[in-house]
Scaffold this motif. Structure first.
Motif, short mmCIF file in Angstrom:
data_model
loop_
_atom_site.label_atom_id
_atom_site.label_comp_id
_atom_site.label_asym_id
_atom_site.label_seq_id
_atom_site.Cartn_x
_atom_site.Cartn_y
_atom_site.Cartn_z
N LEU A 1 0.83 -1.20 0.00
CA LEU A 1 0.00 0.00 0.00
C LEU A 1 0.87 1.25 0.00
O LEU A 1 0.67 2.17 -0.80
CB LEU A 1 -0.92 -0.02 1.22
CG LEU A 1 -1.91 1.14 1.37
CD1 LEU A 1 -2.90 1.15 0.22
CD2 LEU A 1 -2.64 1.04 2.71
N LYS A 2 1.85 1.29 0.89
CA LYS A 2 2.71 2.46 0.97
C LYS A 2 3.56 2.63 -0.28
O LYS A 2 3.82 3.75 -0.73
CB LYS A 2 3.61 2.36 2.21
CG LYS A 2 4.36 3.64 2.52
CD LYS A 2 5.06 3.55 3.86
CE LYS A 2 5.66 4.89 4.25
NZ LYS A 2 6.31 4.82 5.60
N LYS A 3 3.95 1.51 -0.87
CA LYS A 3 4.79 1.56 -2.07
C LYS A 3 4.02 2.07 -3.28
O LYS A 3 4.54 2.88 -4.06
CB LYS A 3 5.36 0.18 -2.37
CG LYS A 3 6.25 0.12 -3.60
CD LYS A 3 6.81 -1.28 -3.82
CE LYS A 3 7.70 -1.33 -5.07
NZ LYS A 3 8.27 -2.68 -5.28
N HIS A 4 2.77 1.62 -3.42
CA HIS A 4 2.04 1.92 -4.65
C HIS A 4 1.01 3.04 -4.51
O HIS A 4 0.66 3.67 -5.51
CB HIS A 4 1.35 0.64 -5.16
CG HIS A 4 2.32 -0.42 -5.56
ND1 HIS A 4 2.95 -0.42 -6.79
CD2 HIS A 4 2.79 -1.51 -4.90
CE1 HIS A 4 3.75 -1.46 -6.88
NE2 HIS A 4 3.68 -2.14 -5.75
N ARG A 5 0.51 3.29 -3.29
CA ARG A 5 -0.41 4.41 -3.08
C ARG A 5 -0.08 5.10 -1.76
O ARG A 5 -0.87 5.07 -0.80
CB ARG A 5 -1.87 3.92 -3.08
CG ARG A 5 -2.39 3.45 -4.42
CD ARG A 5 -2.15 4.44 -5.55
NE ARG A 5 -2.86 5.68 -5.43
CZ ARG A 5 -4.01 5.95 -6.04
NH1 ARG A 5 -4.60 5.02 -6.80
NH2 ARG A 5 -4.56 7.12 -5.92
N PRO A 6 1.07 5.73 -1.66
CA PRO A 6 1.48 6.35 -0.38
C PRO A 6 0.51 7.40 0.13
O PRO A 6 0.41 7.62 1.34
CB PRO A 6 2.85 6.95 -0.72
CG PRO A 6 2.87 7.10 -2.22
CD PRO A 6 2.06 5.94 -2.73
N GLU A 7 -0.22 8.05 -0.79
CA GLU A 7 -1.16 9.09 -0.35
C GLU A 7 -2.36 8.51 0.41
O GLU A 7 -3.10 9.24 1.08
CB GLU A 7 -1.65 9.91 -1.55
CG GLU A 7 -2.57 9.18 -2.51
CD GLU A 7 -1.84 8.41 -3.61
OE1 GLU A 7 -2.42 8.26 -4.70
OE2 GLU A 7 -0.70 7.96 -3.36
N TYR A 8 -2.58 7.20 0.28
CA TYR A 8 -3.68 6.55 0.99
C TYR A 8 -3.24 5.91 2.31
O TYR A 8 -4.08 5.41 3.07
CB TYR A 8 -4.29 5.45 0.12
CG TYR A 8 -5.09 5.93 -1.07
CD1 TYR A 8 -5.44 7.26 -1.23
CD2 TYR A 8 -5.51 5.02 -2.04
CE1 TYR A 8 -6.17 7.69 -2.33
CE2 TYR A 8 -6.26 5.43 -3.14
CZ TYR A 8 -6.58 6.76 -3.29
OH TYR A 8 -7.31 7.17 -4.37
#
Length: 579
Positions: free
Chosen positions: A205-212
């Motif tokens: 999650l942090k790698k591919h959508r850090p804004e979420y």
């Protein structure tokens, strides 16, 4: 027939396991939790199906082609047509299979956001995800007792590595159980779920959508992308990992507004006519638009808190959900529009104007926000309302392992990895940029069945080939394919409620045990010490802690069959309530 290893005990894994058994294969199911079911038990709206008997009986002109077009539109043309065809083309059969094989009531059908036809099926009571998953789970656990040579279930067994042979095919899995690393052999079906609660050091999650990453989630803490990571470690291809769905309606607990894990407000609440209002009492979106669209409008509008409001008619259509949410303190009932306006800090005429404008749009079938489908009945200040505060929440990961239409996991060159299959949320490419409500349970059942069919066929082919190559030495092959766990004892039979301790307690006794580290509850006249069961509860700890030291009978009976306690938590029963 030798075994197939199913990793994950949610609906996708259970559907795969039952299909394997139908095809004559043996099953070893490994689940890292202490209680199977996963996120599937939390699904609140229903399961999609096109061309079902329920639709025919209700005169709904739906079919797989219409469903395909709705799904493709929702996916923003990013999903693969071949996988959508499998999902939608087998949807009606999936619903029929659940009804026929497990005797489930799926007699109600609703239209959710993004659907051009009512096709989301559920029954008359309880959350459909829980009902569907429990039916399969209980059937499989019964088989593990009656036929332990065919079905083995190991809970609290975390798979850590896929085992390959010299040619690169998957021949088994390593897993940790009771503090030991064991190895099981056979083809593997991954059904480990998504990564919408992946707050680990190597977070997808942090790698591919850090804004979420900082958003709250509806997912259990087991959804950390285990299957994706293990498969990618041996060369599997991933697809759309950046496609993470933020659901617009997570329920905000007034007593714990910043909680990282939120309970989801069923999309069916908007499907029966619920409205979304901002802090000025104004609508700002078509409530039945796609999830990502509604979420975007909440953020764009920026007037918090956002409330989901159901009038009397909508509340009565989905009464059980409202009663459940009110019971958990996540929804509040108001006896008039004036009382609601006061709670929102508004003048009554402001709310009345919003209702009048909406009624006029319904009558003219011309909504200022483009809404096309309306529930019958007018909104009036002289009505009762069920109301909850909403916030966008991490909900579903559309990305995952790349699969073909036979649920085979493929490598970076697009070639199937022999012996490796995936079903459910662990697989990507099915939903594109946005998943339709009701298609999560559907994806689990459809691709669970597809993966079961494919793995059984693969097992049969490889067994036959190995037997021929070995000159008929079947015993050697069977020994290689069988599991080699530390203990192969069959699952114990569920304890009977009649074996509960005879000690009696008063309500005052129970009330003293009202903290997380020492928690008792009363259910149907029995006293339970659920302290040790808290981490295993599929609904999360909060669902039990809410009733710490109290009688939880009404809430429990709303959600569970009475046999759940003797089957899954017999050791928790410590006595009975003194009359």
């Amino acid at each position: 027939m030798a075994q197939v290893i199913v990793v994950g005990g949610g609906l996708a894994g259970l559907s795969a396991a039952h299909t394997l058994l139908e095809r004559g294969a043996n099953v070893l199911l490994l689940d890292k939790q202490g209680f199977m079911g996963g996120n599937s038990t939390k699904a609140t709206s229903g399961i999609n199906g096109a061309g079902t008997q329920t639709q025919v009986e209700n005169g709904i002109p739906d079919n797989a082609k219409i469903f395909f077009e709705d799904t493709k539109k929702s996916a923003r043309d990013l999903a693969r047509d071949d996988l959508i065809r499998v999902l939608t083309g087998r949807s009606g059969d999936a619903v029929n299979w659940l009804q026929d094989k497990f005797g489930l009531d799926l007699s109600k059908v609703a239209r959710l956001g993004g659907h051009s036809q009512p096709r989301t099926h559920r029954g008359n009571a309880q959350f459909p995800g829980m009902v569907i998953t429990y039916a399969q789970m209980e059937r499989l656990e019964d088989l593990s007792v009656s036929d332990p040579e065919r079905v083995k279930i190991y809970k609290k067994s975390r798979v850590t590595k896929l085992v390959k042979d010299e040619s690169g095919g998957v021949i088994g899995a390593e897993y940790e159980r009771n503090g030991k690393i064991e190895t099981a052999y056979g083809p593997v079906i991954l059904a480990t779920g998504g990564y919408a609660a992946d707050f680990t050091s190597d977070s997808l999650l942090k790698k591919h959508r850090p804004e979420y990453y900082a958003l709250p989630t509806t997912n259990g803490d087991h959804c950390t992308g285990d299957g994706q990571k293990m498969a990618m470690a041996i060369g599997a291809s991933a697809i759309d990992l950046e496609k993470v769905q933020v659901h617009p309606t997570g329920l905000v607990d007034p007593n714990e507004p910043d909680a990282k894990v939120k309970f989801l407000a069923a999309e069916a609440l908007r499907g029966v006519g619920g409205l979304l209002l901002d802090n000025e009492g104004q609508r700002f979106v078509d409530e039945l638009q796609h999830r990502d669209f509604v979420t975007g409008k909440i953020w764009e509008n920026g007037k918090y808190p956002v409330r989901l409001i159901l009038n009397g008619q909508a509340s009565s259509e989905i009464e059980w959900h409202c009663k459940h949410y009110v019971g958990r303190g996540l929804m509040k009932r108001f006896e008039s529009g004036e009382a609601l306006a006061k709670d929102m800090g508004l003048k009554p005429e402001v709310l009345k104007k919003t209702f009048d404008t909406y009624n006029a749009g319904v009558k003219a079938k011309k909504d200022p926000f483009g809404k096309k489908f309306f529930s019958s009945g007018e909104w009036s200040m002289n009505d009762y309302f069920n109301v909850a505060v909403m916030t966008p929440v991490l909900h579903y990961t559309m990305g995952g392992l790349e699969i073909d239409p036979e649920s085979r996991v493929v490598d970076s060159k697009g070639k199937p990895i022999p012996g490796l299959f995936a079903s459910g949320e662990v697989a990507g490419g099915v939903h594109g940029a946005n998943r339709l409500g009701g298609s999560s349970l559907l994806g689990c059942v459809v691709f669970g069945r597809v993966s079961g069919d494919s793995a059984a066929a693969y097992l049969l082919q490889t067994t036959a080939a190995a037997v021929e190559k070995a000159g008929g030495r079947l015993g050697s092959l069977a020994g290689h394919l069988e599991s080699k766990p530390a203990s192969s004892q069959p699952a114990p039979k569920p304890a009977s409620s009649s074996s509960a301790p005879s000690k009696e307690f008063t309500s005052a006794d129970v009330a003293k045990h009202n903290k997380k580290e020492d928690i008792w509850v009363i259910v149907n006249g029995q006293v339970l010490d659920v302290t040790n069961f808290l981490p295993d509860h599929p609904g999360g700890e909060k669902a039990i802690i809410l009733y710490a030291g109290r009688d939880a009978t009404e809430e429990f009976n709303m959600l569970h069959d009475p046999k759940v306690i003797p089957r899954y938590a017999p050791d928790a029963v410590i006595g009975t309530l003194k009359k």
